[in-house]
Enzyme design. Structure first.
Site, PDB file in Angstrom:
ATOM      1  N   ASP A  45      10.813   8.583   3.240  1.00  0.00           N
ATOM      2  CA  ASP A  45      10.946   9.753   4.109  1.00  0.00           C
ATOM      3  C   ASP A  45      12.271  10.432   3.806  1.00  0.00           C
ATOM      4  O   ASP A  45      13.078   9.924   3.024  1.00  0.00           O
ATOM      5  CB  ASP A  45      10.902   9.328   5.580  1.00  0.00           C
ATOM      6  CG  ASP A  45      11.965   8.277   5.879  1.00  0.00           C
ATOM      7  OD1 ASP A  45      13.112   8.667   6.163  1.00  0.00           O
ATOM      8  OD2 ASP A  45      11.659   7.067   5.808  1.00  0.00           O
TER       9      ASP A  45
ATOM     10  N   ASP B  31      14.534  10.978   6.230  1.00  0.00           N
ATOM     11  CA  ASP B  31      15.313  10.732   7.436  1.00  0.00           C
ATOM     12  C   ASP B  31      15.177  11.961   8.340  1.00  0.00           C
ATOM     13  O   ASP B  31      14.058  12.444   8.535  1.00  0.00           O
ATOM     14  CB  ASP B  31      16.762  10.400   7.082  1.00  0.00           C
ATOM     15  CG  ASP B  31      17.462   9.611   8.180  1.00  0.00           C
ATOM     16  OD1 ASP B  31      16.817   8.686   8.726  1.00  0.00           O
ATOM     17  OD2 ASP B  31      18.617   9.898   8.492  1.00  0.00           O
TER      18      ASP B  31
END
Length: 285
Positions: A215, A217
């Site tokens: 991802d 974040d």
């Protein structure tokens, strides 16, 4: 006689693939620091002895702060592991590291606060003394380069270096924290590198980590923010790259002579321990 190579693999439940480890045997162990996260899975990869351990337990029931890192590393040490290949899911803090990318990290920043980071804590039954372990270089450089070379052979794109900041968890970062880590020059964020890498160094085990970015974040102004469903989806879609990379690297490691590296690390770890009643000279004060 050459030192026999045995490779510990520390990973999440997604790495417990029966097709990777052959001649599997489960072994329940305990250590002076308590029980490890799960049973040890002993077996072979390409006729190389390996020990697989699920960091969070196979059902993934142990949160990062509650992992018994000391028992995990001690158990692998007692099994005679000379190397540890660790996989870790991470959030990307840089635009060029995309979800699904693999990073062979080369440094860390520690933002944990509730974890025991040494075997030498003065408690009964634990090793004697105080250990001031050096951490540069953090990871085994020879193993890191070997993984990078294997990735290139397999045509798996990897980022050849990166700094990971390890947070306490289990929560994810705030946007302000995420941007602070970017200002510090961090490339990734996770919850498990520390104290695992520190303890491996104290134990004299050559340790390397393979990070999978799952991802971005929460630092970006556009796009999705980190959340568990997306992390799990990206992890499942890309875990085969990590498992293939580890499995292929194992045989490469076993084909090399590691005697000098192993002896050097063990000597450094032993020399880092100040034993009780150590006599300081006047020149050392």
């Amino acid at each position: 006689m050459p030192i026999p190579i045995k490779i510990g693999i520390i990973a999440g439940s997604g790495m417990d693939n029966p097709d990777i480890i052959k001649n599997r045997k489960e072994l329940k162990v305990s250590t002076p620091f308590g029980d490890p996260s799960d049973v040890l899975i002993l077996g072979e990869i390409d006729n190389v002895e390996c020990v697989l351990l699920a960091r969070h337990g196979r059902p993934h029931t142990i949160m990062p702060s509650n992992i018994n890192y000391r028992a995990n590393i001690w158990a692998l040490k007692e099994q005679g592991c000379t190397h540890i290949l660790a996989s870790t899911a991470t959030g990307s803090l840089q635009e060029h590291i995309k979800p699904g990318d693999v990073v062979i990290v080369d440094n860390f920043i520690d933002r944990t606060y509730a974890r025991k980071q040494t075997f030498f804590d003065g408690e009964s039954g634990h090793p004697k003394g105080i250990c001031h372990i050096p951490l540069e270089p953090v990871y085994c450089q020879m193993t890191r380069q070997m993984i990078i070379d294997v990735a290139e052979e397999l045509k798996i794109e990897v980022h050849k270096k990166g700094t990971v900041v390890t947070i306490e968890g289990p929560r994810f970062s705030s946007k302000a924290e995420s941007n602070m880590y970017r200002l510090w020059g961090c490339d990734l964020v996770n919850m498990t590198t520390v104290p695992e890498v520190v303890l491996a160094k104290e134990a004299g085990i050559l340790y390397t980590s393979i990070a999978l970015a799952t991802d971005y974040d929460c630092w970006r102004d556009t796009g999705d923010k980190v959340c568990v469903p997306d992390v799990l989806r990206i992890f499942k879609e890309n875990i085969s790259k990590v498992s293939t990379l580890i499995a292929t690297t194992v045989s490469k490691i076993a084909s090399q002579n590691w005697e000098a590296s192993i002896k050097e690390l063990k000597a450094m770890a032993e020399e880092s321990v100040l034993l009780p009643n150590y006599k300081f000279s006047q020149t050392s004060i």
